[in-house]
Design an enzyme around this catalytic site. Structure first.
Site, PDB file in Angstrom:
ATOM      1  CG  HIS A 243      57.724  31.243 139.747  1.00 14.22           C
ATOM      2  ND1 HIS A 243      58.793  30.389 139.608  1.00 14.22           N
ATOM      3  CD2 HIS A 243      57.613  31.890 138.565  1.00 14.22           C
ATOM      4  CE1 HIS A 243      59.304  30.530 138.399  1.00 14.22           C
ATOM      5  NE2 HIS A 243      58.602  31.424 137.735  1.00 14.22           N
TER       6      HIS A 243
HETATM    7  C1  BDR Z   1      59.603  35.194 140.824  1.00 13.84           C
HETATM    8  O1  BDR Z   1      59.908  36.369 140.074  1.00 13.84           O
HETATM    9  C2  BDR Z   1      58.729  36.934 139.569  1.00 13.84           C
HETATM   10  O2  BDR Z   1      58.873  37.154 138.203  1.00 13.84           O
HETATM   11  C3  BDR Z   1      57.598  36.004 139.896  1.00 13.84           C
HETATM   12  O3  BDR Z   1      56.451  36.747 140.259  1.00 13.84           O
HETATM   13  C4  BDR Z   1      58.118  35.202 141.054  1.00 13.84           C
HETATM   14  O4  BDR Z   1      57.847  35.834 142.292  1.00 13.84           O
HETATM   15  C5  BDR Z   1      60.134  33.985 140.091  1.00 13.84           C
HETATM   16  O5  BDR Z   1      61.499  34.086 139.920  1.00 13.84           O
END
Ligand code: BDR
Ligand code: CA
Length: 313
Positions: A243
């Site tokens: 992400h």
């Molecule tokens: C986001 O939530 C976190 O778990 C990850 O680091 C990312 O920023 C994805 O939904």
């Protein structure tokens, strides 16, 4: 062109770690003024620790790291150890950090930096819940007009949710903060799950990190291996989504991403859909656009950039 000055606001998190490494590996395009940790994937004490572990892994103990908000603005903390492991950075074995946390609250660092630097020259890069950014905006509204831009990971439209059926983690964890940021009028670019679920760490891409043969390449391979276990089972996809590096990749290669400038509102009242990003992708309302909401990524280009840059560290 001079490198863009940024503040990384983060809750590391393996994918946050990779986003930070990419930024630190790209001094031509990015100057990291500081890193502010926030409670999110794991509690603040761990995210502040993990941010420093990552700076040391990159050979950059000089980067100032600040601890920010230890909880959401108005609600109980939500964490994600089930994805990231109990430390938030499980996977590789990395040494405890030696570099100290700076003796200033992360929110004060954000406010002071935006007041000190020339207006429009500092970009905020939130990779976690928006508690630090929104607290800074609420406490010092004069800084909002000085922000050069905000490029954040959060939300979803077509992919809907990952922490609840309706909401993405970063927005759900502090929806009141997200409402402030999305309503602030600042120039906003959003990397939602619609993009990040196309940035999948397949076996070949993981092998490419490992093949770098460096401590950074190995650590990134082990980090992405770790949360892949959870995500592969959850999504049934070929590898886990990476992400947060979409944010720092965008600063280097905006051409890898495409989206629409649309209205995005945050649900803060419904218990069922709390933290949903209500994105007017199809333009069915008259609500004014407030965010460049990305929808697509050149995933091969993204992983080629990431691997090439990580090789420098
Ligand atoms: C986001 O939530 C976190 O778990 C990850 O680091 C990312 O920023 C994805 O939904
Ligand atoms: Ca994150």
């Amino acid at each position: 062109m001079a490198a863009r000055k940024i503040i990384i606001d983060t809750d590391p998190g393996q994918d946050d770690a990779v986003a930070i490494l990419l930024a630190l590996a790209s001094p031509e395009e990015i100057e990291v003024l500081g890193i502010t940790a926030v409670a999110g994937n794991v509690p603040l004490a761990l995210t502040a620790r993990n941010a420093r572990i990552v700076c040391e892994l990159a050979g950059r103990p000089d980067v100032p790291v600040f601890a920010g908000c230890d909880r959401p603005m108005r609600r109980a903390p939500v964490t994600a150890e089930h994805v990231h492991g109990p430390t938030g950075l499980n996977g590789p074995v990395l040494p405890d950090p030696v570099m100290p946390l700076r003796d200033m609250h992360g929110v004060d660092f954000i406010i002071d930096t935006l007041r000190r630097e020339a207006p429009g020259t500092v970009t905020l890069c939130p990779l976690g819940p928006l508690s630090n950014i929104a607290t800074a905006f609420a406490r010092a509204p004069d800084i909002i007009g000085r922000v050069g831009g905000i490029v954040l990971m959060g939300g979803a439209y077509f992919e809907v949710g990952n922490i609840t059926p309706a909401a993405e983690f970063n927005i759900h964890a502090d929806p009141d903060a997200a409402e402030i940021v999305f309503g602030s009028g600042a120039d906003l670019t959003v990397m939602p799950l619609d993009v990040t679920h196309k940035a999948l760490v397949s076996k070949a891409r993981n092998d490419a990190f490992r093949a770098l043969g460096t401590p950074v390449g190995l650590a990134v391979a082990e980090m992405t291996d770790f949360f892949e276990r959870h995500d592969k089972e959850k999504y049934g996809s070929d590898g886990a989504p990476l992400h947060d590096p979409c944010v720092t990749a965008y600063l280097i290669r905006p051409d890898l991403f495409s989206g629409r400038f649309i209205n995005v509102e945050i649900e803060t009242r419904s218990e069922l859909t709390l933290g949903m990003t209500v994105a007017d992708w199809w333009g069915v309302t008259d609500r004014a656009p407030n965010a460049m909401f990305m929808g697509d990524i050149d995933a091969d280009g993204f992983f080629a950039l990431l691997t090439e840059r990580l090789a420098r560290l």
